[in-house]
Write an enzyme that holds these catalytic residues in place. Sequence first.
Site, PDB file in Angstrom:
ATOM      1  N   HIS A   7     -13.863  23.877 -20.311  1.00 14.19           N
ATOM      2  CA  HIS A   7     -13.681  25.291 -19.978  1.00 14.19           C
ATOM      3  C   HIS A   7     -13.427  26.052 -21.280  1.00 14.19           C
ATOM      4  O   HIS A   7     -12.554  25.668 -22.067  1.00 14.19           O
ATOM      5  CB  HIS A   7     -12.485  25.426 -19.026  1.00 14.19           C
ATOM      6  CG  HIS A   7     -12.363  26.771 -18.383  1.00 14.19           C
ATOM      7  ND1 HIS A   7     -11.903  27.870 -19.054  1.00 14.19           N
ATOM      8  CD2 HIS A   7     -12.635  27.195 -17.122  1.00 14.19           C
ATOM      9  CE1 HIS A   7     -11.893  28.921 -18.233  1.00 14.19           C
ATOM     10  NE2 HIS A   7     -12.337  28.532 -17.059  1.00 14.19           N
ATOM     11  N   SER A  64     -18.170  30.832 -14.441  1.00 15.18           N
ATOM     12  CA  SER A  64     -17.204  30.891 -13.346  1.00 15.18           C
ATOM     13  C   SER A  64     -16.557  32.265 -13.295  1.00 15.18           C
ATOM     14  O   SER A  64     -16.445  32.951 -14.312  1.00 15.18           O
ATOM     15  CB  SER A  64     -16.139  29.811 -13.510  1.00 15.18           C
ATOM     16  OG  SER A  64     -15.493  29.918 -14.755  1.00 15.18           O
ATOM     17  N   GLU A 147     -14.903  27.298  -5.293  1.00 14.36           N
ATOM     18  CA  GLU A 147     -13.682  26.633  -5.736  1.00 14.36           C
ATOM     19  C   GLU A 147     -12.587  26.759  -4.676  1.00 14.36           C
ATOM     20  O   GLU A 147     -12.285  27.850  -4.193  1.00 14.36           O
ATOM     21  CB  GLU A 147     -13.192  27.209  -7.074  1.00 14.36           C
ATOM     22  CG  GLU A 147     -11.996  26.425  -7.621  1.00 14.36           C
ATOM     23  CD  GLU A 147     -11.702  26.707  -9.094  1.00 14.36           C
ATOM     24  OE1 GLU A 147     -12.315  27.616  -9.673  1.00 14.36           O
ATOM     25  OE2 GLU A 147     -10.851  25.987  -9.647  1.00 14.36           O
ATOM     26  N   GLU A 153      -3.481  31.815  -4.948  1.00 16.01           N
ATOM     27  CA  GLU A 153      -4.640  32.365  -5.656  1.00 16.01           C
ATOM     28  C   GLU A 153      -5.771  32.784  -4.728  1.00 16.01           C
ATOM     29  O   GLU A 153      -6.796  33.276  -5.168  1.00 16.01           O
ATOM     30  CB  GLU A 153      -5.116  31.371  -6.724  1.00 16.01           C
ATOM     31  CG  GLU A 153      -4.023  31.163  -7.770  1.00 16.01           C
ATOM     32  CD  GLU A 153      -4.423  30.287  -8.935  1.00 16.01           C
ATOM     33  OE1 GLU A 153      -5.619  30.199  -9.239  1.00 16.01           O
ATOM     34  OE2 GLU A 153      -3.523  29.658  -9.524  1.00 16.01           O
ATOM     35  N   ASP A 180     -10.651  21.359  -7.405  1.00 20.45           N
ATOM     36  CA  ASP A 180      -9.832  21.444  -8.601  1.00 20.45           C
ATOM     37  C   ASP A 180      -8.549  20.654  -8.345  1.00 20.45           C
ATOM     38  O   ASP A 180      -7.818  20.924  -7.385  1.00 20.45           O
ATOM     39  CB  ASP A 180      -9.541  22.929  -8.889  1.00 20.45           C
ATOM     40  CG  ASP A 180      -8.669  23.140 -10.120  1.00 20.45           C
ATOM     41  OD1 ASP A 180      -7.627  22.468 -10.233  1.00 20.45           O
ATOM     42  OD2 ASP A 180      -9.026  23.997 -10.950  1.00 20.45           O
ATOM     43  N   HIS A 183      -5.178  22.591  -7.949  1.00 21.26           N
ATOM     44  CA  HIS A 183      -4.995  23.258  -6.660  1.00 21.26           C
ATOM     45  C   HIS A 183      -4.806  22.240  -5.536  1.00 21.26           C
ATOM     46  O   HIS A 183      -3.984  22.441  -4.635  1.00 21.26           O
ATOM     47  CB  HIS A 183      -6.193  24.159  -6.355  1.00 21.26           C
ATOM     48  CG  HIS A 183      -6.382  25.240  -7.358  1.00 21.26           C
ATOM     49  ND1 HIS A 183      -5.475  26.259  -7.528  1.00 21.26           N
ATOM     50  CD2 HIS A 183      -7.359  25.466  -8.263  1.00 21.26           C
ATOM     51  CE1 HIS A 183      -5.891  27.069  -8.491  1.00 21.26           C
ATOM     52  NE2 HIS A 183      -7.032  26.607  -8.959  1.00 21.26           N
ATOM     53  N   HIS A 206     -13.040  20.436 -11.243  1.00 22.53           N
ATOM     54  CA  HIS A 206     -12.146  20.766 -12.355  1.00 22.53           C
ATOM     55  C   HIS A 206     -11.046  19.733 -12.413  1.00 22.53           C
ATOM     56  O   HIS A 206     -10.375  19.492 -11.409  1.00 22.53           O
ATOM     57  CB  HIS A 206     -11.466  22.127 -12.135  1.00 22.53           C
ATOM     58  CG  HIS A 206     -12.268  23.294 -12.619  1.00 22.53           C
ATOM     59  ND1 HIS A 206     -12.003  24.587 -12.224  1.00 22.53           N
ATOM     60  CD2 HIS A 206     -13.313  23.375 -13.492  1.00 22.53           C
ATOM     61  CE1 HIS A 206     -12.862  25.403 -12.827  1.00 22.53           C
ATOM     62  NE2 HIS A 206     -13.670  24.700 -13.589  1.00 22.53           N
ATOM     63  N   ARG A 212      -1.076  22.566 -16.348  1.00 24.13           N
ATOM     64  CA  ARG A 212      -2.308  23.127 -16.894  1.00 24.13           C
ATOM     65  C   ARG A 212      -2.484  22.797 -18.378  1.00 24.13           C
ATOM     66  O   ARG A 212      -3.106  23.561 -19.117  1.00 24.13           O
ATOM     67  CB  ARG A 212      -2.380  24.646 -16.648  1.00 24.13           C
ATOM     68  CG  ARG A 212      -1.979  25.027 -15.229  1.00 24.13           C
ATOM     69  CD  ARG A 212      -2.791  26.116 -14.629  1.00 24.13           C
ATOM     70  NE  ARG A 212      -4.067  25.629 -14.123  1.00 24.13           N
ATOM     71  CZ  ARG A 212      -4.867  26.301 -13.301  1.00 24.13           C
ATOM     72  NH1 ARG A 212      -4.534  27.496 -12.892  1.00 24.13           N
ATOM     73  NH2 ARG A 212      -6.000  25.799 -12.872  1.00 24.13           N
ATOM     74  N   GLU A 241     -10.093  21.784 -17.448  1.00 30.53           N
ATOM     75  CA  GLU A 241      -9.580  23.152 -17.426  1.00 30.53           C
ATOM     76  C   GLU A 241      -8.098  23.126 -17.791  1.00 30.53           C
ATOM     77  O   GLU A 241      -7.338  22.342 -17.228  1.00 30.53           O
ATOM     78  CB  GLU A 241      -9.764  23.755 -16.034  1.00 30.53           C
ATOM     79  CG  GLU A 241      -9.408  25.220 -15.947  1.00 30.53           C
ATOM     80  CD  GLU A 241      -9.708  25.799 -14.571  1.00 30.53           C
ATOM     81  OE1 GLU A 241     -10.405  26.815 -14.515  1.00 30.53           O
ATOM     82  OE2 GLU A 241      -9.254  25.234 -13.559  1.00 30.53           O
TER      83      GLU A 241
HETATM   84 MN    MN Z   1     -10.181  25.557 -11.561  1.00 31.18          MN
END
Ligand code: MN
Length: 287
Positions: A7, A64, A147, A153, A180, A183, A206, A212, A241
């Site tokens: 990313h 994205s 996604e 989110e 992802d 998430h 992802h 993160r 990511e």
């Molecule tokens: Mn993502």
Amino acid sequence: MNPLGLHAMVVTIGGDATATRHAAEVAARTGYDLLELPILDPASLDTTAVRAAATDLGLQLATSLGLTRDTDVSSQDLTAVRAGTQRLHQAVEVTAAAGADWLCGVLASALGRYPGPPTRQGWDNAVAVLREITDHAADVGINLGLEVVNRYESNLVTTIGTGLDFLDAVGSDHLWLHLDAYHALIEEDSLDGAVRQAGDRLGYVHVGQNDRGDLASGTVDLVGLLAALVDIGYQGPITFEAFSRATADPDLANILAIWRSPWTDGEALAADAIAFLRAHLPDRTDA
Ligand code: MN
């Protein structure tokens, strides 16, 4: 063999030609096959420069985005739905013009926290728009990755199960689930179960840790996730990511609640991440 992706915001804030070339150079230098470019403002992408950088460096590309309140296709406000439809058409055009194969992200709702659950009308609006957008994607030969993001989110597609329902409602071979790990950790019973439930509808992944940051430390069982992907025969992109205030676009960082800068050297992080991915993907161990 899965294309391994980076990313762009791991290494650069900007989306101009210079920043994009820098991100592509870092991706190529650290051994990635693919660069994912955030296109929150699709019109601003210099598609000629991006295409040239990818060609020069032998990289595949993905783009994205997340929609905004003003472009929310799951809204009951038809002005926002129309603006979102236009934004997605523009994103498809830009993605194809840049030579990318994938347009991913929060494509069916706004990216951000909602004040309530989705409405039936909002779901139907999003399905209708994505039918139109997947037709466009088919015409230009790209795929869309929906996604699945956590409850803070989006309110529309926050689990693989709901994602499958959404894909069924749209009914296009050009719309895939984009899982992802960050998430899924919040919303799914297990990462392994989420991968198996997605099965052959999984198109894009992802990998990211709970903080993160660095893939090799954190509470997300990425070793288990990669094993599950191998086990179901997943062949799609696996993109690293990570977000630090130091290298993320400030507006996106605010939406994603990236308040700190736990790391500043994106290239070092990218190098560590691809070493981790290779170590846990059998067909990549010799790469
Ligand atoms: Mn993502």
